[in-house]
Design an enzyme around this catalytic site. Structure first.
Site, PDB file in Angstrom:
ATOM      1  CG  ASP A   1      19.618  19.088  -3.552  1.00  0.00           C
ATOM      2  OD1 ASP A   1      18.760  18.193  -3.621  1.00  0.00           O
ATOM      3  OD2 ASP A   1      19.464  20.146  -2.919  1.00  0.00           O
TER       4      ASP A   1
ATOM      5  CB  CYS B   1      18.749   8.725  -2.939  1.00  0.00           C
ATOM      6  SG  CYS B   1      17.038   8.261  -3.290  1.00  0.00           S
TER       7      CYS B   1
ATOM      8  CB  ALA C   1      12.678   9.972  -0.741  1.00  0.00           C
ATOM      9  N   GLY C   2      14.705   7.382  -1.137  1.00  0.00           N
ATOM     10  CA  GLY C   2      14.805   5.994  -1.571  1.00  0.00           C
ATOM     11  C   GLY C   2      13.921   5.655  -2.745  1.00  0.00           C
ATOM     12  CB  ILE C   3      11.297   6.837  -4.495  1.00  0.00           C
ATOM     13  CG1 ILE C   3      11.242   8.336  -4.194  1.00  0.00           C
ATOM     14  CG2 ILE C   3      10.651   6.032  -3.381  1.00  0.00           C
ATOM     15  CD1 ILE C   3       9.825   8.897  -4.096  1.00  0.00           C
TER      16      ILE C   3
END
Length: 397
Positions: free
Chosen positions: A293, A328, A330-332
């Site tokens: 993280d 993931c 947020a997907g970015i």
């Protein structure tokens, strides 16, 4: 019956710290340590997720964006939008682009920096140059006001991050006038050479979107899901959307057929079925657990190995299989790194050069914010350097 023959589902930053990355090169199992580039150990550097603490309850129409720094001025928030069009449209309304938005779009279309193998090695170690290149590149986030529909806010994990309209995935539904039933926070992503719909980049599913996620998996006939986040990282980053044994979501029967535990990931193999169809659709879920993280991975080889394995599985999938789904939280950020690395490994192998800047721009044209921080951008350079060394060793042997 092949998976591709199945019918569609019937209801049819904050600014990052300017420090060196936390990762170091590690040797491959068959390589000598002196054959690889060495970096001095440095303290772990946080990579801030600018959406990590954002609540999703607020209506995006009421959002205000404050100016917080260089990255935002370069277009890292909602100010830079590729397509100011109605969600679901396939053509942009270019006349509606503001001068700043048009400038950002032009930058993303034209930016390029082709690197030879030798230049890649040097560039990967040039922290200042990579940070400057990263901050010069517009993020191209879509404006949440593009999705002013009742209930949509509950389907976004982070209130300011929505899919870019032109490339968004539209779920099939019986009532096409019901926008909410067609909405999922996901974008089709181009692959190597601009090939369309090779990947889908999406947010980590929430409790409200698990059924939508599985509808997308079935609709797109995706052979692979790559998950790059833990379920909990200080707060929830992704709900546990897969079953331990079996479950049914909106008529899609999902059963686990095998679980494989590796050092850095877990692989679950599922069989999916809808209704009375006798054939099942086989799906692989790779859950990569070694990406800490708010950091870049400590080691590049495990991620590179996963990238190469997923690409091999994709190439062996049935002819009518759809995009690989990558997410993931947020997907970015991590998602962008994974997809970019896959594309660039193919370019390096086929052409002997890489254009990491152009690839990042291509990804951001499809989904805003892909590769979220300069540390992640530098990490991609390091992974590609490692892959180039691996290719060189293979040729020498």
């Amino acid at each position: 019956m092949s998976p591709g023959c199945f019918p569609a589902f019937p209801e049819d930053r904050r600014r990052s710290m300017s420090r060196q990355p936390s990762f170091t090169y590690s040797e491959w199992s068959d390589a000598r340590e002196e054959d690889l580039f060495e970096l001095e150990a440095v303290p772990e550097t946080p990579v801030f997720d600018c959406f990590a603490d954002t609540k999703a309850e607020t209506d995006p129409v009421t959002l205000t964006v404050k100016q917080v720094g260089l990255q935002e001025r370069r277009g890292s928030n909602v100010s830079l939008t590729l397509d100011m069009c109605t969600p679901g449209c396939t053509e942009p309304y270019g006349a509606l682009l503001s001068p700043g938005e048009q400038s950002a779009r032009d930058h993303l279309l034209k930016a390029s920096n082709v690197l030879s193998a030798e230049q890649l090695r040097t560039r990967a170690l040039d922290d200042a140059a990579l940070q400057a290149e990263f901050f010069e590149t517009p993020m191209n986030f879509a404006d949440p006001k593009e999705y002013d529909y009742p209930g949509v806010v509950r389907k976004n994990r982070y209130k300011t991050l929505v899919p870019n309209p032109r490339s968004r995935v539209c779920l099939k539904a019986t009532d096409r006038d019901d926008f909410l039933s067609t909405y999922i926070n996901a974008n089709y992503m181009r692959g190597y050479g601009g090939e369309e719909k090779v990947y889908i980049a999406t947010q980590g599913p929430t409790v409200n979107t698990v059924s939508d996620f599985w509808r997308m998996v079935w609709q797109e006939c995706s052979p692979v899901i790559v998950m790059l986040t833990n379920v909990e990282e200080k707060n929830e980053k992704c709900t546990e959307y897969w079953p331990e044994d079996g479950v049914t979501y909106d008529g899609i029967e999902i059963s686990v057929t095998r679980l494989i535990r590796a050092d850095d990931y877990r692989l679950r193999i599922f069989a999916l079925k809808v209704g009375t169809f006798l054939d099942t659709y086989i799906l692989r879920l790779y859950w990569y657990t070694s990406w800490p993280d708010q950091k870049t991975p400590d080691k590049a080889p495990p991620l590179l190995e996963l990238v190469l394995e997923v690409e091999e599985v994709r190439l062996r999938a049935p002819p009518k299989s759809g995009p690989v789904i990558v997410h993931c939280s947020a997907g970015i950020g991590r998602t962008g790194c994974f997809i970019a690395t896959t594309i660039l490994c193919k370019q390096l192998k086929n052409e002997g050069v890489v254009d990491i800047l152009k690839t990042m721009c291509q990804l951001r044209l499809d989904r805003g914010g892909m590769i979220q921080t300069p540390e992640q951008y530098q990490f991609v350079h390091h992974v590609l350097s490692l892959y180039e060394k691996k290719l060189s060793c293979s040729v020498e042997e």
